[in-house]
Each structure stands twice: as C-alpha cells, then as structure tokens.
Design an enzyme around this catalytic site. Structure first.
Site, PDB file in Angstrom:
ATOM      1  N   LYS A  73      12.943 116.521  59.027  1.00 52.90           N
ATOM      2  CA  LYS A  73      14.400 116.462  58.944  1.00 52.90           C
ATOM      3  C   LYS A  73      14.849 115.024  58.682  1.00 52.90           C
ATOM      4  O   LYS A  73      14.249 114.072  59.185  1.00 52.90           O
ATOM      5  CB  LYS A  73      15.007 116.975  60.248  1.00 52.90           C
ATOM      6  CG  LYS A  73      16.510 117.236  60.172  1.00 52.90           C
ATOM      7  CD  LYS A  73      16.964 117.955  61.423  1.00 52.90           C
ATOM      8  CE  LYS A  73      18.441 118.261  61.379  1.00 52.90           C
ATOM      9  NZ  LYS A  73      18.884 119.004  62.563  1.00 52.90           N
TER      10      LYS A  73
ATOM     11  N   SER B  71      19.866 123.431  66.361  1.00 54.32           N
ATOM     12  CA  SER B  71      19.484 123.287  64.962  1.00 54.32           C
ATOM     13  C   SER B  71      18.017 123.571  64.707  1.00 54.32           C
ATOM     14  O   SER B  71      17.523 123.337  63.609  1.00 54.32           O
ATOM     15  CB  SER B  71      19.841 121.881  64.449  1.00 54.32           C
ATOM     16  OG  SER B  71      19.275 120.891  65.258  1.00 54.32           O
TER      17      SER B  71
END
Length: 466
Positions: A84, A150
């Site tokens: 990420k 997330s």
C-alpha cells in the site's frame, strides 16, 4: 506454473487492468525484479524444502540473511507482493495518494518491506488508497495494508481474506502515520494460508518502532497461549463462539444475514458451541473513532507544511514577506477535502475548550469497548486472551448507510487493538435477492495476542458455500 511465468502473468495483468486504478506505481515489464524472481526460481529448483531466515526482523542490509543457495528463503521466495502506498519503499515513490507527497522519495524501506525482501518476496508495485489512508475498495492478489477497516472491508467486497493482527505485533516503522493508536499493518491475500505465511515473516519485534510489542511481552503472551485451553483448543476441545447481539442490526441484507447464520450453523455442526454475547459499547464505538482518529491525524498531518515535509504549492505572485501564505497554499493545494475536514475536526476536538467534552470522553468510550471484549472472553487478556466472537462484514453497494454499517462492524476491534480476519463464504444463489452479491465476508474477532486461533477459525470457514 514456474515463479517466473507466474510473475510475468501478474505484471501483464497489472498492465491490462490499469483502468481499475488499483496501483499508483507499477513495475516495468523488465527490471531488477525479474532477476530476483529468476534467482528464487533457481533456489526453488535446487531444493524444495523451504526454510526461513533465522531472524527476519533485521533492519540493515548488512544484517540481511544469506541467500541460502539451493533452498528457498521462505514460502514467499520469488513471489510478487503489492504494498500500500502509505508504506515507505526506497525504490518506489510513497505518495499516500496525496498531492502533498507527489514528489516524496523515501531514503529507506519500511521494516515490513525489509522483512519481506529478506524473505525473498518481490515488491510488484504500490497500491492505491483514499488520501492518507481512509477507505478503499480494491482486489489484489496479496498486499500489505494499514488502518482500521481498510483490510477487512476490501476483503469482504472482493471475496478475499483480510487480516488485521493484534496491535503492536507488526512493526509500523516506515508506515506514514495517520492515527498512531489505531494504525495496524494488515495483510490481504487469496487464502488464510498465504496470509499466515506473510504474518509469520512480519510478526517480529522492531526496536525502531515504539509501539512494537517488546520481547518480554511477546514471551508472556506465548507462555499464556501454551495453555491447552487456548490456541491449541481448536484441534482438541470444542470452542465457545460468541455472537455479538449488537452486530445483528436490521439494516443487514437478507442474504448477508443468511450467510452469517449458516456460518454459525456450520461451526455448530463441527462440534463448537454458539453463545450470544453483548457488547453494549458498540453503539458508541463509531462516535469515539470519529473523534480519536481525526485528533491523532491532525497532529500527524501538521508537519506537511511545505517547509519540513510535503510538496510546496505557491501562487505565481507569492512573496516571502506574506507570512502564512506558504502554509495555506501548500495545504490548500496539496490536501484533499476529506483530509482537510479531518484536520479541522481533530484540531477542534483537541482544543482547550473541547478536549474534555470530546477527546477525553472518546478515550473513556474506548476503554468501555475494550472492557466489553475482555468481559466476554473466557481467559484474561495477556496484557488483561481469546475465544473468537463472530461478526459480519456486509458486501453491498456503498452508500452512506452501508459505509456506516461497515464501520460499525470493524471499528470496535480496531479501538480495542484485537486481531480480526474477514474470510469469504459463498451464498447459495436460490437464497439471495437479485441485487445482492454471491459472497459475504465473515469476520472473526479474537482476544489480544491470539492471532493464530483467529486464523484457524478463519480457515475453517474460508470458502464455504451455504
């Protein structure tokens, strides 16, 4: 399929699906990654018995494990990993999907990146996110992620496995901070097996991360988990599975509710008992989160001013004597509207006039949430351990109500720092409404430190059809 062919297929698919905007930075068709995959292929061909490096928590290149000629470095040796874009990488940009970091290049890798590369994993690119880690919906084969929902929410949306470990087990050094007491590096993968392989590499103490659990605390947890009534129970003695009543809300889609009830029925058929439990502070958890997270974010994001950190945005007629214009222009041009709102909200809740009524009260609610979880587990938390509560992560079209429901299910575990995993189950087509999806994410929550049991229960449910 050989490692090289698999890697080339992944890179080609990454290029062909560029319209999804899943990646911010991608690899070139040829480059250093190809050489690393080829080396791993040679190690794989010479020796099939995978071994781990003695200590993958090392932080400097000089201390990296040797190549171990003839044997793979780990189970992920030569495999592509997506990172990420709020996790620092030396060879790829780290932007947090924000204009204010569009020119930032990290001088070093985050600890988790060092650990993965030492284990032979190859970084395949940096994935997209909402600016400075809020919410995103992505489908990725395997990646490292961070923040409250997330990991579990994208997993529920895409039929993959999303694991959030106990707070402090995985190093946050080199992860761009959003809310320090909530940020947790998580793992998204195709299966609980692949997730466990990554977790075993990253679950190490890091002296550079002040929130990393100390060796003595890890030893205390390990000693606690050696008791036959805890992590080893699933193989010998049936579990008592708690079902939070507060998670059974009326807004759940019928198909999701059915997947939930049938998952519980399946666990009961396996000999485990189902017990209703109450988490009364759940209804307050979301309000507490939206005070605590912006408060910590406002402090962390204050450094992006165009002087210390961040890309500088200046008006053409900018003059040095105009005090304050630099900060205003930089933050106005470099930060998105949602980030600005959270900074303002957090700054207000930390102000002298509001801190008692907002921030301090939110911290008290957080303690209540932690107390609720501790009260329903049979064993005490090792730092105050765990039998899982089974929750649900719905998979619907995102609307304000859906977003609220999603956060209701994920935020409590984040506030309490507990391990949790979302695993996909399939809903029978004859039981679902036409607008509903064909799978749902079932969430398992465990007591602090009992990450292995959470993953075991997840593996038991993963991929089941009901």
């Amino acid at each position: 399929m050989s490692l090289l062919r698999e890697a080339e297929r992944c890179i080609a698919k990454q290029k062909s699906q560029v319209a999804l905007n899943a990646f911010i930075t991608t690899l070139r068709p040829s480059g250093q990654w190809l050489e690393r995959v080829r080396d791993a292929e040679i190690r794989r061909e010479k020796g099939e018995n995978a071994i781990m490096c003695p200590d993958l928590s090392v932080l400097t290149s000089a201390d990296r494990c040797s190549p171990y000629p003839g044997k793979p470095r780990s189970k992920v040796d030569g495999r592509l990993i997506a990172i990420k874009d709020n996790i620092c990488t030396r060879n790829l940009p780290t932007t947090c999907a924000s204009g204010i970091l569009q020119q930032f290049s990290s001088p070093s890798n985050a600890t988790v990146v060092e650990q993965l590369e030492s284990a032979g994993a190859v970084v395949a690119g940096k994935t997209n996110l909402d600016e400075f880690v809020q919410e995103e919906v992505l489908r990725l084969s395997l990646r490292i992620n961070a923040m409250r929902g997330s990991v579990r929410l994208p997993a529920a949306y895409t039929g993959t496995v999303g694991f959030k470990p106990s707070y402090g087990l995985i190093s946050r050094w080199g992860v761009v901070a959003y809310a320090n007491s909530l940020d947790t590096v998580g793992i998204l993968g195709k299966s609980t097996t692949s997730v466990r392989d990554i977790f075993s590499i990253l679950n190490k103490y890091d002296p550079r991360d002040p929130t990393s659990l100390s060796p003595s605390s890890r030893s205390r947890i390990a000693s606690h988990l050696e008791a036959p009534s805890l992590s080893s129970r699933m193989n010998t003695v049936p579990l008592k599975i708690g079902v939070p009543l507060e998670y059974n809300i009326s807004e759940l889609a019928p198909s999701i509710r059915l997947a939930w009830s049938r998952s519980l029925s399946y666990m009961q058929q396996q000999g485990h008992s189902i017990r209703p439990v109450s988490l009364p502070a759940t209804k307050l958890a979301l309000s507490a989160y939206y005070v605590l997270a912006p408060a910590e974010a406002s402090s962390n994001l204050a450094k992006y001013d165009g002087v210390r950190y961040g890309t500088r945005f200046e008006e053409p007629d900018y003059h040095l004597e105009q005090d304050g214009y630099l900060y205003a222009n930089t933050r106005g041009g470099g930060l998105g509207p949602e980030v600005k709102r959270r900074i303002l909200l957090g700054t207000f809740s930390l102000s002298a006039d509001a801190i008692d009524n907002y921030f301090i009260q939110a911290q008290r609610i957080r303690r209540l949430v932690q107390h609720d979880f501790n009260a329903i587990f049979n064993a005490a938390q090792p730092l105050t351990f765990c039998l899982p509560g089974v929750g649900i992560e719905p998979k619907n079209n995102v609307s304000p109500l859906d977003a609220y429901m999603n956060d209701v299910f994920t935020v409590p575990a984040s506030l309490a720092g507990l391990p949790s995993v979302s695993v996909p189950v399939t809903i029978a087509s004859d039981c679902q409404a036409s607008e509903d999806a064909d799978s749902a994410g079932i969430q398992i929550i465990g007591q602090y430190g009992d990450d292995e049991l959470v993953l075991k229960v997840g593996k038991c449910l993963e991929g089941r059809g009901f």
